[in-house]
Design a protein around this motif. Structure first.
Motif, mmCIF file in Angstrom:
data_model
loop_
_atom_site.group_PDB
_atom_site.id
_atom_site.type_symbol
_atom_site.label_atom_id
_atom_site.label_comp_id
_atom_site.label_asym_id
_atom_site.label_seq_id
_atom_site.Cartn_x
_atom_site.Cartn_y
_atom_site.Cartn_z
ATOM 1 N N VAL A 175 36.346 49.288 35.219
ATOM 2 C CA VAL A 175 35.503 48.000 34.446
ATOM 3 C C VAL A 175 36.520 48.573 32.899
ATOM 4 N N ASP A 176 37.831 47.493 32.266
ATOM 5 C CA ASP A 176 37.916 47.230 30.885
ATOM 6 C C ASP A 176 36.713 47.361 30.124
ATOM 7 N N THR A 201 34.941 43.244 30.005
ATOM 8 C CA THR A 201 35.822 42.046 30.211
ATOM 9 C C THR A 201 36.169 41.910 31.348
ATOM 10 N N THR A 202 36.820 43.111 32.294
ATOM 11 C CA THR A 202 37.212 42.707 33.374
ATOM 12 C C THR A 202 37.090 44.071 34.508
ATOM 13 N N ARG A 227 37.550 44.812 37.385
ATOM 14 C CA ARG A 227 38.320 45.923 39.060
ATOM 15 C C ARG A 227 37.733 46.776 39.833
ATOM 16 N N PRO A 249 42.332 43.623 39.259
ATOM 17 C CA PRO A 249 41.266 42.263 38.367
ATOM 18 C C PRO A 249 41.027 41.952 39.702
ATOM 19 N N ARG A 304 36.927 40.156 38.767
ATOM 20 C CA ARG A 304 36.320 40.035 38.339
ATOM 21 C C ARG A 304 36.689 39.540 36.462
ATOM 22 N N LYS A 305 36.684 38.530 36.144
ATOM 23 C CA LYS A 305 36.445 38.247 34.209
ATOM 24 C C LYS A 305 35.647 37.740 34.196
ATOM 25 N N SER A 306 35.206 38.271 33.007
ATOM 26 C CA SER A 306 33.946 38.221 31.763
ATOM 27 C C SER A 306 33.949 36.488 31.096
ATOM 28 N N ALA A 357 38.365 37.603 24.215
ATOM 29 C CA ALA A 357 39.019 37.686 25.170
ATOM 30 C C ALA A 357 40.219 38.264 25.280
#
Length: 309
Positions: free
Chosen positions: A188-189, A203-204, A206, A212, A214-216, A223
């Motif tokens: 996760v980023d 945020t993202t 993986r 990727p 799932r993106k928040s 963002a």
């Protein structure tokens, strides 16, 4: 040592108590705290985590007029229950542990009416706390501290003042999405919050190959921020808690607990470590996140997911 009359009154009033046995007199320390060691007796049968008699200290601070009850280092409980602070060892100079039961909040198991009647007089207040402790140990021993329908409290952990603060934002279909990935892991980023020192936002998410998944959805400031750190996520079936109600204290404890959920932590670390060594964009320390479904109320149905550092 001269004992203030109001504290001596507590000793006198509990001298013939059927469930409280003072084991010494009041004493004060260099920080101005007064403490009284005593033994509390269960009214029910002893259990795996509670013996028939347990040792405690009631601590009074004159400056703040605060009263706190702690398990004794010798003869006290060493585990953590619901409605209790993380029961770790304190300073070597203290004869008590740091896991004070939460006795002054209106937990259903302790009775809301008695909470509302907390007295103001110091001796009455200390005796009131001792009586509340007796209710608490009985409820803890019989597994009745958490009442169905009450707000669920996450298990306490050790102090985390040196850890970063990481925020996450959920979506309506989060629970279904993550349940489809139970026992899986990935990356996760983490974006650094503008103007903050050690605060980040997820945020993202993986997969293991860093693709990727799932993106928040955050505001523009987060963002558009570039990833500053990387996290490692593991999706679990349920809250990683050890009986009676505490987070695993060591890597060995965590590994053993996750194994019961079908997760081989050593294998995850081995694969994740190999992946990190192959990367050219290594961003330093990796933070571990454990995600699990959680209900808002004790005995309720999970409606969202959360995570624990």
């Amino acid at each position: 040592m001269f004992v203030p009359e109001v504290l001596q009154s507590v000793s006198d009033r509990t001298a013939d108590h059927p469930r409280i046995r003072c084991t010494a007199t009041w004493s004060s320390d260099s920080e101005g705290r007064w403490s009284l060691p005593f033994v509390a007796i269960l009214s029910s049968a002893p259990t795996e985590f509670f013996s028939a008699k347990t040792a405690w200290y009631v601590v009074f601070v004159p400056r703040t007029k605060s009263v706190t009850v702690y398990p004794a280092m010798v003869g006290g409980i060493s585990v953590t229950f619901q409605h209790q602070s993380f029961n770790s060892e304190g300073s070597a100079s203290l004869p008590w542990r740091l896991g004070n039961p939460c006795l002054d909040r209106p937990a259903g198991a302790l009775g809301r009416a008695s909470w509302n009647g907390q007295p103001d007089a110091i001796d009455d207040k200390i005796v009131w706390y001792l009586e509340r402790l007796l209710i608490w140990i009985d409820a803890a021993a019989t597994g009745e501290l958490a009442i169905e329908g009450e707000p669920l409290e996450l298990p306490p952990g050790p102090g985390q003042t040196n850890f970063p603060v990481v925020g996450f934002v959920g979506a309506g279909d989060d629970l279904a999405f993550w349940r489809g990935r139970t026992n899986d892991w990935g990356w996760v980023d983490l974006a650094k919050l503008p103007g903050a020192k050690i605060s980040y936002a997820m945020t993202t998410f993986r997969d293991r190959q860093s693709a990727p998944i799932r993106k928040s959805v955050w505001g523009r400031a987060i963002a558009e921020a570039a990833p500053a750190k990387t996290g490692l996520w593991i999706a679990l079936d349920n809250l990683p808690v050890q009986a009676p109600w505490e987070l695993p204290r060591t890597w060995a404890d965590l590994s053993a607990h996750l194994e019961t959920q079908g997760v081989q932590l050593a294998e995850v670390f081995e694969l994740a470590g190999a992946d990190r060594r192959r990367r050219k964009d290594d961003r330093g320390t990796v933070t571990l996140f454990l995600g699990f479904p959680i209900a808002e109320l004790v005995g309720g149905t999970p409606r969202s997911t959360t995570g624990s550092l």
